[in-house]
Motif scaffolding. Structure first.
Motif, mmCIF file in Angstrom:
data_model
loop_
_atom_site.group_PDB
_atom_site.id
_atom_site.type_symbol
_atom_site.label_atom_id
_atom_site.label_comp_id
_atom_site.label_asym_id
_atom_site.label_seq_id
_atom_site.Cartn_x
_atom_site.Cartn_y
_atom_site.Cartn_z
ATOM 1 N N PRO A 83 0.940 -1.141 -0.013
ATOM 2 C CA PRO A 83 0.012 0.098 -0.076
ATOM 3 C C PRO A 83 0.767 1.310 0.000
ATOM 4 O O PRO A 83 0.451 2.534 -0.341
ATOM 5 C CB PRO A 83 -0.987 -0.130 1.299
ATOM 6 N N ALA A 84 2.125 1.299 0.559
ATOM 7 C CA ALA A 84 3.014 2.355 0.461
ATOM 8 C C ALA A 84 3.643 2.562 -1.151
ATOM 9 O O ALA A 84 3.488 3.893 -1.450
ATOM 10 C CB ALA A 84 4.124 2.165 1.427
ATOM 11 N N CYS A 85 4.122 1.899 -1.590
ATOM 12 C CA CYS A 85 4.768 2.103 -2.815
ATOM 13 C C CYS A 85 4.121 1.536 -4.036
ATOM 14 O O CYS A 85 4.449 1.668 -5.059
ATOM 15 C CB CYS A 85 6.184 1.329 -2.994
ATOM 16 N N TYR A 91 5.541 -11.285 -2.823
ATOM 17 C CA TYR A 91 5.442 -12.358 -1.758
ATOM 18 C C TYR A 91 3.845 -11.657 -1.022
ATOM 19 O O TYR A 91 3.646 -10.431 -1.374
ATOM 20 C CB TYR A 91 6.192 -12.494 -0.870
ATOM 21 N N VAL A 92 3.377 -12.436 -0.141
ATOM 22 C CA VAL A 92 2.250 -11.761 0.380
ATOM 23 C C VAL A 92 2.735 -10.880 1.581
ATOM 24 O O VAL A 92 3.504 -11.362 2.290
ATOM 25 C CB VAL A 92 1.446 -13.010 1.066
ATOM 26 N N ILE A 93 2.164 -9.697 1.415
ATOM 27 C CA ILE A 93 2.787 -9.021 2.487
ATOM 28 C C ILE A 93 2.485 -9.081 3.941
ATOM 29 O O ILE A 93 0.944 -9.439 4.344
ATOM 30 C CB ILE A 93 1.751 -7.425 2.202
ATOM 31 N N PRO A 94 3.197 -9.245 5.041
ATOM 32 C CA PRO A 94 2.974 -9.632 6.255
ATOM 33 C C PRO A 94 2.028 -8.752 6.959
ATOM 34 O O PRO A 94 2.416 -7.469 6.762
ATOM 35 C CB PRO A 94 4.311 -9.784 6.891
ATOM 36 N N ALA A 95 0.914 -8.938 7.716
ATOM 37 C CA ALA A 95 0.049 -8.306 8.340
ATOM 38 C C ALA A 95 0.723 -7.489 9.398
ATOM 39 O O ALA A 95 0.178 -6.386 9.693
ATOM 40 C CB ALA A 95 -1.307 -9.156 8.856
ATOM 41 N N LEU A 97 3.671 -6.012 9.351
ATOM 42 C CA LEU A 97 4.271 -4.903 8.830
ATOM 43 C C LEU A 97 3.208 -3.912 8.152
ATOM 44 O O LEU A 97 3.346 -2.794 8.030
ATOM 45 C CB LEU A 97 5.372 -5.281 7.669
ATOM 46 N N GLY A 98 2.392 -4.412 7.281
ATOM 47 C CA GLY A 98 1.260 -3.598 6.520
ATOM 48 C C GLY A 98 1.841 -2.929 5.336
ATOM 49 O O GLY A 98 1.422 -2.506 4.617
ATOM 50 N N MET A 99 2.955 -3.453 5.016
ATOM 51 C CA MET A 99 3.798 -2.932 3.644
ATOM 52 C C MET A 99 4.867 -3.798 3.279
ATOM 53 O O MET A 99 5.267 -4.581 4.322
ATOM 54 C CB MET A 99 4.174 -1.575 3.901
ATOM 55 N N CYS A 100 5.677 -3.681 2.345
ATOM 56 C CA CYS A 100 6.733 -4.442 1.918
ATOM 57 C C CYS A 100 7.913 -4.324 2.701
ATOM 58 O O CYS A 100 8.033 -3.295 3.473
ATOM 59 C CB CYS A 100 6.881 -4.654 0.360
ATOM 60 N N VAL A 101 8.771 -5.134 2.807
ATOM 61 C CA VAL A 101 9.835 -4.989 3.763
ATOM 62 C C VAL A 101 10.793 -3.758 3.255
ATOM 63 O O VAL A 101 11.153 -2.838 4.552
ATOM 64 C CB VAL A 101 10.665 -6.224 3.684
ATOM 65 N N PRO A 102 10.913 -3.255 2.173
ATOM 66 C CA PRO A 102 11.805 -2.430 2.006
ATOM 67 C C PRO A 102 11.340 -0.979 2.301
ATOM 68 O O PRO A 102 11.651 -0.134 2.714
ATOM 69 C CB PRO A 102 11.860 -2.148 0.439
#
Length: 112
Positions: A83-85, A91-95, A97-102
């Protein structure tokens, strides 16, 4: 209200199956009521419970239609989109984090 028959682990009679066993055979419960209950004992906790269904009353699994496949692909793509970038993370975005790792850890990406 009638009580269900309860069977011990690996002691259920032929003709009864769990949802997972029905699915592996290409079947589904098809609206039937639970026929019996299976209990697997555990140490220091209550038993694991699985519901059993009659195999002879089970119906075949509904076939995957083109529209259902498209809807499933769209839902899975939404789970991979950050949702950020707004990019597909692959991969499935972890709940958690709510966003990708980078996007979640931008400072660690610059160091490496």
């Amino acid at each position: 209200m009638s009580t269900l028959p309860v069977y011990g682990w690996r002691l259920a009679p032929e003709g009864l199956a769990t949802r997972r066993q029905l699915r592996a055979a290409g079947l589904r419960p098809g609206g039937q009521d639970v026929a019996a209950q299976l209990e697997r004992p555990r140490r220091r906790r209550g038993p694991l419970v699985a519901y059993l269904y009659l195999v002879e009353q089970a119906k075949p699994v509904r076939p995957m239609t083109a529209r259902r496949a498209a809807a499933l692909a769209k839902a899975n793509a939404a789970r991979r989109t950050c949702p950020a970038c707004r990019r597909d993370a692959g991969y499935v975005i972890p709940a958690s984090l709510g966003m990708c790792v980078p996007c979640a850890y931008p400072e660690e990406q610059r160091v490496a």
